[in-house]
Scaffold this motif. Structure first.
Motif, PDB file in Angstrom:
ATOM      1  N   THR A   1       0.836  -1.210   0.000  1.00 45.21           N
ATOM      2  CA  THR A   1       0.000   0.000   0.000  1.00 45.21           C
ATOM      3  C   THR A   1       0.868   1.257   0.000  1.00 45.21           C
ATOM      4  OG1 THR A   1      -1.806  -1.132   1.136  1.00 45.21           O
ATOM      5  CG2 THR A   1      -1.784   1.274   1.244  1.00 45.21           C
ATOM      6  N   ARG A   2       1.910   1.266   0.812  1.00 41.86           N
ATOM      7  CA  ARG A   2       2.792   2.439   0.846  1.00 41.86           C
ATOM      8  C   ARG A   2       3.512   2.630  -0.493  1.00 41.86           C
ATOM      9  NH1 ARG A   2       3.084   1.162   6.418  1.00 41.86           N
ATOM     10  NH2 ARG A   2       4.737  -0.397   6.190  1.00 41.86           N
ATOM     11  N   LEU A   3       3.907   1.530  -1.108  1.00 41.87           N
ATOM     12  CA  LEU A   3       4.540   1.638  -2.430  1.00 41.87           C
ATOM     13  C   LEU A   3       3.557   2.216  -3.445  1.00 41.87           C
ATOM     14  CD1 LEU A   3       6.472  -1.762  -2.552  1.00 41.87           C
ATOM     15  CD2 LEU A   3       7.484   0.518  -2.370  1.00 41.87           C
ATOM     16  N   LYS A   4       2.303   1.774  -3.381  1.00 43.60           N
ATOM     17  CA  LYS A   4       1.278   2.319  -4.277  1.00 43.60           C
ATOM     18  C   LYS A   4       1.063   3.810  -4.033  1.00 43.60           C
ATOM     19  CE  LYS A   4      -2.602  -0.040  -4.487  1.00 43.60           C
ATOM     20  NZ  LYS A   4      -2.982   0.142  -5.894  1.00 43.60           N
ATOM     21  N   GLN A   5       1.072   4.207  -2.758  1.00 43.18           N
ATOM     22  CA  GLN A   5       0.869   5.608  -2.416  1.00 43.18           C
ATOM     23  C   GLN A   5       2.004   6.483  -2.947  1.00 43.18           C
ATOM     24  OE1 GLN A   5       0.448   5.251   1.817  1.00 43.18           O
ATOM     25  NE2 GLN A   5      -1.767   4.893   1.728  1.00 43.18           N
ATOM     26  N   VAL A   6       3.238   5.988  -2.863  1.00 45.23           N
ATOM     27  CA  VAL A   6       4.379   6.751  -3.381  1.00 45.23           C
ATOM     28  C   VAL A   6       4.243   6.986  -4.877  1.00 45.23           C
ATOM     29  CG1 VAL A   6       6.881   6.733  -3.739  1.00 45.23           C
ATOM     30  CG2 VAL A   6       5.944   5.996  -1.555  1.00 45.23           C
ATOM     31  N   CYS A   7       3.622   6.037  -5.589  1.00 46.43           N
ATOM     32  CA  CYS A   7       3.409   6.216  -7.027  1.00 46.43           C
ATOM     33  C   CYS A   7       2.517   7.426  -7.311  1.00 46.43           C
ATOM     34  CB  CYS A   7       2.786   4.959  -7.631  1.00 46.43           C
ATOM     35  SG  CYS A   7       3.873   3.522  -7.656  1.00 46.43           S
ATOM     36  N   ASP A   8       1.651   7.778  -6.369  1.00 44.63           N
ATOM     37  CA  ASP A   8       0.797   8.959  -6.521  1.00 44.63           C
ATOM     38  C   ASP A   8       1.533  10.225  -6.117  1.00 44.63           C
ATOM     39  OD1 ASP A   8      -1.249   7.421  -7.412  1.00 44.63           O
ATOM     40  OD2 ASP A   8      -2.629   7.837  -5.777  1.00 44.63           O
ATOM     41  N   HIS A   9       2.222  10.161  -4.970  1.00 41.12           N
ATOM     42  CA  HIS A   9       2.979  11.310  -4.466  1.00 41.12           C
ATOM     43  C   HIS A   9       3.958  10.805  -3.417  1.00 41.12           C
ATOM     44  CE1 HIS A   9       3.980  15.173  -2.659  1.00 41.12           C
ATOM     45  NE2 HIS A   9       3.408  15.764  -3.707  1.00 41.12           N
ATOM     46  N   PRO A  10       5.205  11.281  -3.439  1.00 39.37           N
ATOM     47  CA  PRO A  10       6.214  10.747  -2.519  1.00 39.37           C
ATOM     48  C   PRO A  10       5.895  10.952  -1.041  1.00 39.37           C
ATOM     49  CG  PRO A  10       7.018  12.716  -3.644  1.00 39.37           C
ATOM     50  CD  PRO A  10       5.756  12.305  -4.333  1.00 39.37           C
ATOM     51  N   ARG A  11       5.094  11.953  -0.739  1.00 38.22           N
ATOM     52  CA  ARG A  11       4.788  12.243   0.660  1.00 38.22           C
ATOM     53  C   ARG A  11       3.406  11.715   1.091  1.00 38.22           C
ATOM     54  NH1 ARG A  11       9.131  15.291   1.464  1.00 38.22           N
ATOM     55  NH2 ARG A  11       9.785  16.731  -0.166  1.00 38.22           N
ATOM     56  N   LEU A  12       2.742  11.053   0.175  1.00 38.96           N
ATOM     57  CA  LEU A  12       1.396  10.576   0.486  1.00 38.96           C
ATOM     58  C   LEU A  12       1.364   9.565   1.641  1.00 38.96           C
ATOM     59  CD1 LEU A  12      -1.590  10.788  -0.254  1.00 38.96           C
ATOM     60  CD2 LEU A  12      -1.239   8.968  -1.946  1.00 38.96           C
TER      61      LEU A  12
ATOM     62  N   ASP B   1      -4.874   6.457  -9.699  1.00 32.65           N
ATOM     63  CA  ASP B   1      -4.098   5.302  -9.258  1.00 32.65           C
ATOM     64  C   ASP B   1      -4.832   4.028  -9.627  1.00 32.65           C
ATOM     65  OD1 ASP B   1      -6.030   5.300  -6.885  1.00 32.65           O
ATOM     66  OD2 ASP B   1      -4.821   7.064  -6.429  1.00 32.65           O
ATOM     67  N   ARG B   2      -4.105   2.917  -9.606  1.00 27.24           N
ATOM     68  CA  ARG B   2      -4.666   1.638 -10.038  1.00 27.24           C
ATOM     69  C   ARG B   2      -5.165   0.846  -8.848  1.00 27.24           C
ATOM     70  NH1 ARG B   2      -3.359   0.300 -15.055  1.00 27.24           N
ATOM     71  NH2 ARG B   2      -5.447  -0.571 -14.858  1.00 27.24           N
ATOM     72  N   TRP B   3      -6.348   0.251  -9.004  1.00 29.76           N
ATOM     73  CA  TRP B   3      -6.920  -0.571  -7.955  1.00 29.76           C
ATOM     74  C   TRP B   3      -6.372  -1.990  -8.074  1.00 29.76           C
ATOM     75  CZ3 TRP B   3      -8.974   0.269  -3.512  1.00 29.76           C
ATOM     76  CH2 TRP B   3      -9.744  -0.707  -2.866  1.00 29.76           C
ATOM     77  N   TRP B   4      -6.406  -2.748  -6.963  1.00 29.19           N
ATOM     78  CA  TRP B   4      -5.911  -4.131  -6.980  1.00 29.19           C
ATOM     79  C   TRP B   4      -6.677  -4.980  -7.987  1.00 29.19           C
ATOM     80  CZ3 TRP B   4      -1.705  -4.167  -4.043  1.00 29.19           C
ATOM     81  CH2 TRP B   4      -1.632  -3.329  -2.929  1.00 29.19           C
ATOM     82  N   ASN B   5      -7.977  -4.737  -8.077  1.00 27.51           N
ATOM     83  CA  ASN B   5      -8.839  -5.559  -8.919  1.00 27.51           C
ATOM     84  C   ASN B   5      -9.350  -4.718 -10.091  1.00 27.51           C
ATOM     85  OD1 ASN B   5     -10.775  -7.142 -10.094  1.00 27.51           O
ATOM     86  ND2 ASN B   5     -11.909  -7.583  -8.217  1.00 27.51           N
ATOM     87  N   PRO B   6      -9.000  -5.056 -11.330  1.00 29.20           N
ATOM     88  CA  PRO B   6      -9.456  -4.268 -12.488  1.00 29.20           C
ATOM     89  C   PRO B   6     -10.973  -4.140 -12.572  1.00 29.20           C
ATOM     90  CG  PRO B   6      -7.748  -5.814 -13.146  1.00 29.20           C
ATOM     91  CD  PRO B   6      -8.122  -6.166 -11.737  1.00 29.20           C
ATOM     92  N   ALA B   7     -11.711  -5.136 -12.063  1.00 29.18           N
ATOM     93  CA  ALA B   7     -13.171  -5.066 -12.110  1.00 29.18           C
ATOM     94  C   ALA B   7     -13.680  -3.872 -11.318  1.00 29.18           C
ATOM     95  CB  ALA B   7     -13.781  -6.358 -11.575  1.00 29.18           C
ATOM     96  N   LYS B   8     -12.994  -3.526 -10.232  1.00 28.73           N
ATOM     97  CA  LYS B   8     -13.383  -2.369  -9.422  1.00 28.73           C
ATOM     98  C   LYS B   8     -13.217  -1.083 -10.223  1.00 28.73           C
ATOM     99  CE  LYS B   8     -14.729  -0.966  -5.303  1.00 28.73           C
ATOM    100  NZ  LYS B   8     -15.956  -1.462  -4.652  1.00 28.73           N
TER     101      LYS B   8
ATOM    102  N   THR C   1       6.929  -0.226 -11.392  1.00 28.67           N
ATOM    103  CA  THR C   1       6.531  -0.141  -9.992  1.00 28.67           C
ATOM    104  C   THR C   1       5.470  -1.192  -9.691  1.00 28.67           C
ATOM    105  OG1 THR C   1       4.691   1.399 -10.333  1.00 28.67           O
ATOM    106  CG2 THR C   1       6.890   2.357 -10.081  1.00 28.67           C
ATOM    107  N   ILE C   2       4.991  -1.182  -8.471  1.00 26.94           N
ATOM    108  CA  ILE C   2       3.933  -2.112  -8.065  1.00 26.94           C
ATOM    109  C   ILE C   2       2.689  -1.939  -8.917  1.00 26.94           C
ATOM    110  CG2 ILE C   2       2.977  -0.537  -6.311  1.00 26.94           C
ATOM    111  CD1 ILE C   2       3.319  -4.361  -5.972  1.00 26.94           C
ATOM    112  N   GLU C   3       2.455  -0.723  -9.451  1.00 27.84           N
ATOM    113  CA  GLU C   3       1.296  -0.492 -10.323  1.00 27.84           C
ATOM    114  C   GLU C   3       1.439  -1.275 -11.613  1.00 27.84           C
ATOM    115  OE1 GLU C   3      -0.489   3.873  -9.415  1.00 27.84           O
ATOM    116  OE2 GLU C   3       1.236   3.836 -10.737  1.00 27.84           O
ATOM    117  N   ASP C   4       2.661  -1.344 -12.113  1.00 28.15           N
ATOM    118  CA  ASP C   4       2.940  -2.035 -13.367  1.00 28.15           C
ATOM    119  C   ASP C   4       2.767  -3.541 -13.182  1.00 28.15           C
ATOM    120  OD1 ASP C   4       3.548  -1.998 -16.024  1.00 28.15           O
ATOM    121  OD2 ASP C   4       5.697  -1.656 -15.776  1.00 28.15           O
TER     122      ASP C   4
END
Length: 260
Positions: free
Chosen positions: A102-113, A223-230, A257-260
């Motif tokens: 989750t923290r890795l995903k948040q950094v993809c949005d903004h480094p301080r998120l 940002d990307r959700w864990w499940n594409p259906a969502k 990144t984890i998003e990829d």
């Protein structure tokens, strides 16, 4: 399943018909019989005239500070501990794994998120520190220039906050919907009916189902959700009955990144 519920006269006799109201026993019996089944029609079968939907995954290179903080999380003591647990035969801390991802995903949005979401930092983030910002701003400005309305989805309230702050500086009228929104109908009504309200900021969990956003024809998943259906459920708040324009969907994603 022809014959499953018997003949029509038998059905009327057992469960009531027309203005008759079935009693509790009749209703429960019928409920048990039909509960295992789901009657479903796909959107393509029902809405043959629905305008086209186009989707694009927009790659966004992380800024230097994003890369630095991402690597710090990736090679932290916490990450090393998780790697060790995965290689060993002992107990695995799945909650810890999810927290790190989750923290890795948040950094993809903004480094301080991550600090924002943990309550360790102020909410006044600099959008330009995010590698997604240039692409996001370009899409928004092009859409506004074409007089199109926009819906932005994110999992994180911190993202909705700093986008909202930027929209204020640009004098762009917007509304937002999140889990804490008491009156959900008010922002929806304004966005659908007020021509001056151009942007709808929405928490993916709060707005993924049960709302109508057909006034918009541009959808941005920050940002990307864990499940594409969502993600698809959220997109379909725009691409549904009542939509008269083609819908453009942009999914911002950081390569490698984890998003990829």
């Amino acid at each position: 399943l022809p014959g499953y519920l018997g003949s029509l006269p038998r059905f009327k006799r057992l469960y009531g018909a027309g203005r008759e109201v079935a009693n509790a026993t009749q209703a429960q019996t019928l409920k048990r019989l039909v509960m295992p089944f789901l009657l479903r029609r796909t959107k393509s079968q029902v809405l043959k005239e629905l305008p086209e939907k186009t989707e694009e995954v927009r790659p966004c290179t992380m800024t230097p500070i994003q890369k630095k903080i991402y690597e710090q999380y990736l090679h932290s003591k916490e990450a090393d501990k998780i790697r060790h647990e995965l290689k060993a035969d002992g107990k695995i801390d799945y909650a810890g794994i999810l927290a790190l991802l989750t923290r890795l995903k948040q950094v993809c949005d903004h480094p301080r998120l991550p600090d924002i979401m943990a309550g360790k930092a102020k909410k006044n983030l600099d959008p330009t520190e995010s590698g997604k910002w240039e692409a996001f701003e370009e899409i928004v400005r092009e859409a506004l220039g074409s007089e199109l309305k926009i819906v932005v989805f994110s999992q994180y309230l911190g993202v909705l906050d700093f986008i909202g702050q930027w929209l204020k500086t640009q004098n762009v009228d917007y509304v937002d919907l999140r889990g804490s929104t008491a009156d959900r109908a008010a922002p929806l009504k304004k966005f659908q009916e007020d021509d001056n309200c151009k942007v709808f900021l929405c928490s993916l969990l709060a707005g993924g189902l049960g709302i109508d956003l057909t006034a918009a024809s541009v959808c941005i998943h920050f940002d990307r959700w864990w499940n594409p259906a969502k993600e698809n459920q959220a997109t379909d708040r725009l691409h549904r009955f009542g939509q008269t324009r083609g819908v453009q969907v942009f999914k911002l994603q950081c390569p490698g990144t984890i998003e990829d």
